[in-house]
Design a protein around this motif. Structure first.
Motif, PDB file in Angstrom:
ATOM      1  N   ASP A   1      -6.728  -0.227   6.425  1.00 55.02           N
ATOM      2  CA  ASP A   1      -7.794  -0.694   5.533  1.00 55.02           C
ATOM      3  C   ASP A   1      -7.391  -1.984   4.801  1.00 55.02           C
ATOM      4  O   ASP A   1      -7.517  -2.112   3.580  1.00 55.02           O
ATOM      5  CB  ASP A   1      -8.123   0.420   4.512  1.00 55.02           C
ATOM      6  CG  ASP A   1      -9.406   0.123   3.755  1.00 55.02           C
ATOM      7  OD1 ASP A   1     -10.201  -0.694   4.269  1.00 55.02           O
ATOM      8  OD2 ASP A   1      -9.598   0.681   2.662  1.00 55.02           O
ATOM      9  N   ILE A   2      -6.898  -2.936   5.598  1.00 57.04           N
ATOM     10  CA  ILE A   2      -6.411  -4.199   5.031  1.00 57.04           C
ATOM     11  C   ILE A   2      -7.511  -5.264   5.020  1.00 57.04           C
ATOM     12  O   ILE A   2      -7.527  -6.142   4.169  1.00 57.04           O
ATOM     13  CB  ILE A   2      -5.212  -4.751   5.871  1.00 57.04           C
ATOM     14  CG1 ILE A   2      -4.082  -3.726   5.992  1.00 57.04           C
ATOM     15  CG2 ILE A   2      -4.678  -6.065   5.310  1.00 57.04           C
ATOM     16  CD1 ILE A   2      -3.381  -3.396   4.722  1.00 57.04           C
TER      17      ILE A   2
ATOM     18  N   THR B   1      -2.480  -1.462  -4.565  1.00 59.71           N
ATOM     19  CA  THR B   1      -3.666  -1.796  -3.756  1.00 59.71           C
ATOM     20  C   THR B   1      -4.388  -3.033  -4.287  1.00 59.71           C
ATOM     21  O   THR B   1      -5.339  -3.501  -3.682  1.00 59.71           O
ATOM     22  CB  THR B   1      -4.659  -0.614  -3.752  1.00 59.71           C
ATOM     23  OG1 THR B   1      -4.914  -0.264  -5.104  1.00 59.71           O
ATOM     24  CG2 THR B   1      -4.108   0.570  -2.993  1.00 59.71           C
ATOM     25  N   ASP B   2      -3.912  -3.548  -5.436  1.00 62.63           N
ATOM     26  CA  ASP B   2      -4.583  -4.712  -6.030  1.00 62.63           C
ATOM     27  C   ASP B   2      -3.949  -6.000  -5.486  1.00 62.63           C
ATOM     28  O   ASP B   2      -3.108  -6.631  -6.130  1.00 62.63           O
ATOM     29  CB  ASP B   2      -4.434  -4.644  -7.555  1.00 62.63           C
ATOM     30  CG  ASP B   2      -5.316  -5.680  -8.233  1.00 62.63           C
ATOM     31  OD1 ASP B   2      -6.037  -6.403  -7.515  1.00 62.63           O
ATOM     32  OD2 ASP B   2      -5.266  -5.774  -9.470  1.00 62.63           O
ATOM     33  N   PHE B   3      -4.310  -6.326  -4.265  1.00 58.66           N
ATOM     34  CA  PHE B   3      -3.788  -7.568  -3.672  1.00 58.66           C
ATOM     35  C   PHE B   3      -4.877  -8.273  -2.876  1.00 58.66           C
ATOM     36  O   PHE B   3      -5.815  -7.643  -2.390  1.00 58.66           O
ATOM     37  CB  PHE B   3      -2.563  -7.292  -2.782  1.00 58.66           C
ATOM     38  CG  PHE B   3      -2.815  -6.392  -1.613  1.00 58.66           C
ATOM     39  CD1 PHE B   3      -3.271  -6.898  -0.405  1.00 58.66           C
ATOM     40  CD2 PHE B   3      -2.593  -5.022  -1.717  1.00 58.66           C
ATOM     41  CE1 PHE B   3      -3.505  -6.066   0.677  1.00 58.66           C
ATOM     42  CE2 PHE B   3      -2.830  -4.174  -0.639  1.00 58.66           C
ATOM     43  CZ  PHE B   3      -3.282  -4.691   0.561  1.00 58.66           C
ATOM     44  N   THR B   4      -4.733  -9.599  -2.802  1.00 56.72           N
ATOM     45  CA  THR B   4      -5.671 -10.436  -2.038  1.00 56.72           C
ATOM     46  C   THR B   4      -4.875 -11.203  -1.000  1.00 56.72           C
ATOM     47  O   THR B   4      -3.803 -11.743  -1.310  1.00 56.72           O
ATOM     48  CB  THR B   4      -6.354 -11.459  -2.974  1.00 56.72           C
ATOM     49  OG1 THR B   4      -7.002 -10.740  -4.010  1.00 56.72           O
ATOM     50  CG2 THR B   4      -7.358 -12.321  -2.226  1.00 56.72           C
ATOM     51  N   ILE B   5      -5.397 -11.248   0.214  1.00 52.80           N
ATOM     52  CA  ILE B   5      -4.745 -12.031   1.272  1.00 52.80           C
ATOM     53  C   ILE B   5      -5.589 -13.284   1.517  1.00 52.80           C
ATOM     54  O   ILE B   5      -6.787 -13.184   1.792  1.00 52.80           O
ATOM     55  CB  ILE B   5      -4.629 -11.225   2.584  1.00 52.80           C
ATOM     56  CG1 ILE B   5      -3.907  -9.891   2.330  1.00 52.80           C
ATOM     57  CG2 ILE B   5      -3.911 -12.034   3.654  1.00 52.80           C
ATOM     58  CD1 ILE B   5      -3.793  -8.999   3.563  1.00 52.80           C
ATOM     59  N   PHE B   6      -4.963 -14.445   1.388  1.00 47.23           N
ATOM     60  CA  PHE B   6      -5.645 -15.707   1.687  1.00 47.23           C
ATOM     61  C   PHE B   6      -5.317 -16.098   3.128  1.00 47.23           C
ATOM     62  O   PHE B   6      -4.146 -16.210   3.483  1.00 47.23           O
ATOM     63  CB  PHE B   6      -5.183 -16.812   0.730  1.00 47.23           C
ATOM     64  CG  PHE B   6      -5.588 -16.539  -0.689  1.00 47.23           C
ATOM     65  CD1 PHE B   6      -6.830 -16.920  -1.162  1.00 47.23           C
ATOM     66  CD2 PHE B   6      -4.716 -15.875  -1.548  1.00 47.23           C
ATOM     67  CE1 PHE B   6      -7.212 -16.648  -2.468  1.00 47.23           C
ATOM     68  CE2 PHE B   6      -5.078 -15.603  -2.857  1.00 47.23           C
ATOM     69  CZ  PHE B   6      -6.337 -15.988  -3.318  1.00 47.23           C
TER      70      PHE B   6
ATOM     71  N   LYS C   1       0.833  -1.217   0.000  1.00 47.61           N
ATOM     72  CA  LYS C   1       0.000   0.000   0.000  1.00 47.61           C
ATOM     73  C   LYS C   1       0.857   1.251   0.000  1.00 47.61           C
ATOM     74  O   LYS C   1       0.550   2.236  -0.679  1.00 47.61           O
ATOM     75  CB  LYS C   1      -0.912   0.007   1.225  1.00 47.61           C
ATOM     76  CG  LYS C   1      -2.146  -0.837   1.048  1.00 47.61           C
ATOM     77  CD  LYS C   1      -3.257  -0.386   1.958  1.00 47.61           C
ATOM     78  CE  LYS C   1      -4.574  -0.499   1.214  1.00 47.61           C
ATOM     79  NZ  LYS C   1      -5.710  -0.055   2.011  1.00 47.61           N
ATOM     80  N   ARG C   2       1.918   1.213   0.781  1.00 50.73           N
ATOM     81  CA  ARG C   2       2.802   2.394   0.853  1.00 50.73           C
ATOM     82  C   ARG C   2       3.421   2.706  -0.494  1.00 50.73           C
ATOM     83  O   ARG C   2       3.847   3.812  -0.749  1.00 50.73           O
ATOM     84  CB  ARG C   2       3.907   2.151   1.875  1.00 50.73           C
ATOM     85  CG  ARG C   2       3.403   2.232   3.284  1.00 50.73           C
ATOM     86  CD  ARG C   2       4.531   1.963   4.229  1.00 50.73           C
ATOM     87  NE  ARG C   2       4.503   2.899   5.340  1.00 50.73           N
ATOM     88  CZ  ARG C   2       5.351   2.870   6.342  1.00 50.73           C
ATOM     89  NH1 ARG C   2       6.305   1.975   6.370  1.00 50.73           N
ATOM     90  NH2 ARG C   2       5.251   3.752   7.317  1.00 50.73           N
TER      91      ARG C   2
END
Ligand code: NAP
Length: 481
Positions: free
Chosen positions: A88-89, A25-30, A20-21
């Motif tokens: 905002d994760i 912002t286009d990431f997915t956390i499984f 994000k820094r």
């Protein structure tokens, strides 16, 4: 192109924030669990508490109003939830999604992530594995699957909601960092406690306490919090300078060994029977040193009995020790640790040409600074092989920054892959193993080693040396295509 992060513990959050820094912002956390937090979600056994100081066991950019100098599991979980909400994760996390396979496509130069339900996710340009390394509970063979024991039993990291030790005859297997914390609670709450010990560990006092209201007021003042963190960080760096903490006779190794011995004698000098049983036979720091204010006192508690034998089998009523004695118990707690050297053991990773990462490692995991392996482009590991050290969160921040900076460069250059240079990978690991061979970590059995005896988990130097290494590596040891 999107990024996949596997795991939403400390290191997964560090990776997400680093992306994000850098504007990604286009990431997915499984996340395989129903909640974020990783270790601090899983390890909910009574007494669970960190044994690194709160001011250093937290993100450098997210100070917190800690209530204790060593935060409890619940406070750490609250902290991680607070950080995730602030950055905002949470909306990026897919809960209850256990990753089974991460597979590279040589054609599309992307990864597909397959989860336990069989669903395929992707394509992802990059994957950041943030699954930690103390995440696969290790149960003794007799405790796997169906057992004859009719009471309750649990591994420390799988403590069921609502299970208490109150009024029970509790057997605890192990004398490591998890065990001493459960023992402290059991000694207060249970009817009786039997500790099954194979070998005693080295132990240092923790000096854990609540912060006073006035300390908390000061801690909320930014520069005070920063100064406390800096002092702790510098202290760890000095201790680990030149691996002096991990070499027998090394300056800080010797100093801490003397402290541990003095504490042992001061605590158990009046009980020669216990002193004998609790005196370690292996070099100081050859296993993770246990930190506790309560353990030696607990041993003297009349409710507590130290059995100097392993448990070998179970019966319907209890446990049988290596001496053949049966101990009747209501609850058995396996504080028996983790399958630590089995890095990324919970899922498969396929790289270029379909090569399987675990087959490539062949039981001896290795990487460049724990981060990247040749043949696995755009794949990064947080807390990977040979990065176990303190202060842990400083390592996570460096690893997250490494991955995010290379992913950002990929995008900016319009490149498809970033890979570690195999020559650097070889040279780095040969150098590292040479340095590790001078430490105490190969001198006794411990979870730092692969089955072959090779030390695959430890970083022998300071955090600053590691951070400097990651900065060099990302400039000179990787190739973009
Ligand atoms: P561990 O250090 O691997 O200890 C496992 C214990 O189980 C050892 O004492 C082992 O004995 C014993 N054991 C294994 N099989 C047994 C049997 N059949 N009968 C009796 N004893 C048996 O595991 P851990 O305590 O969970 O700690 C793992 C790591 O987690 C720590 O080193 C630390 O890094 C981390 N941790 C951190 C915190 C924290 O506060 N930050 C808290 C807890 C854990 P032998 O070793 O003698 O074979």
């Amino acid at each position: 192109m999107p990024v996949a992060i596997i795991g939403s513990g400390f290191s997964g959050l560090a990776a997400a924030i680093a992306l994000k820094r850098r504007g990604i912002t286009d990431f997915t956390i499984f996340e395989q669990e129903q909640s974020l937090g990783g270790t601090w979600w899983n390890n909910r056994y009574p007494g669970a508490e960190v044994d690194l100081e709160s001011h250093i066991y937290s993100f450098s950019f997210e100070p917190y109003d800690w209530t204790r100098n060593y935060a409890s599991q619940q406070e750490l979980l609250d902290y991680l939830n607070h950080v995730a909400a602030k950055w905002d994760i949470v909306r990026h996390i897919r809960f209850n999604e256990k990753v089974d396979t991460v597979a590279w496509s040589d054609e599309s130069k992307t990864y597909t992530v397959t989860t336990a339900s069989g669903a395929k996710h992707g394509p992802f340009r990059s994957v950041i594995s943030a699954v930690g390394f103390l995440n696969l509970p290790l149960l003794p063979p007799f405790a796997r699957g169906e057992t004859p024991f009719l009471g309750d039993q649990t591994h420390t990291s799988r403590w069921p909601e609502g299970l208490t030790m109150h009024g029970k005859r509790v057997g605890i297997l192990g004398t490591g960092s998890s065990a001493v914390q459960v023992i402290s609670e059991a000694a207060r709450d249970a009817r009786s406690v039997k500790i099954f010990q194979i070998e005693p560990n080295w132990l240092l006092p923790k000096l854990a306490r609540d912060f006073t209201p006035s300390e908390r007021r000061w801690n909320r003042f930014g520069p005070v919090s920063w100064w406390k963190r800096f002092k702790l960080y510098a202290g760890y760096d000095v201790r680990q300078y030149g691996a002096s903490h991990a070499r027998k006779g090394g300056r800080s190794n010797q100093k801490r060994a003397d402290q541990a011995l003095a504490y042992l004698h001061a605590s158990l000098g009046d009980r020669p029977d216990l002193l004998k049983l609790a005196t370690p036979a292996f070099p100081f720091e050859a296993r993770r040193t246990v930190i506790s204010d309560t353990y030696y006192d607990d041993l003297k508690n009349p409710k507590v009995e130290l059995i100097p034998h392993a448990v070998k089998s179970l019966t319907p009523k209890g446990a049988v020790d290596a001496n053949g004695t049966e101990h009747e118990l209501d609850l058995i707690v396996y504080a028996t640790g983790f399958d630590a050297a089995n890095y990324l053991g919970g899922y498969k990773v396929k790289g270029e040409g379909g090569v399987d990462l675990h087959e490539k490692w062949n039981g001896e995991p290795e990487a460049l600074l724990g981060l990247m392996v040749p043949g696995f482009p755009n794949f990064f590991m947080m807390y990977g092989p040979n990065t176990n050290s303190v202060p842990l969160v400083s390592f996570y921040e460096a690893q997250a920054d490494f991955a995010a900076s290379l992913i950002s460069k990929l995008l900016k250059r319009g490149a498809k892959t970033v890979s570690v240079n195999p020559d650097w990978f070889r040279k780095f690991n040969a150098w590292l193993q040479d340095r590790l061979s001078r430490t105490v970590w190969g001198s006794t059995s411990n979870y730092f080693q692969a089955r072959s005896g090779k030390v695959v988990s430890q970083w022998p130097f300071s955090a600053s040396a590691y951070i400097f290494g990651t900065k060099l590596a990302r400039r000179f040891m990787v190739t973009f295509k």
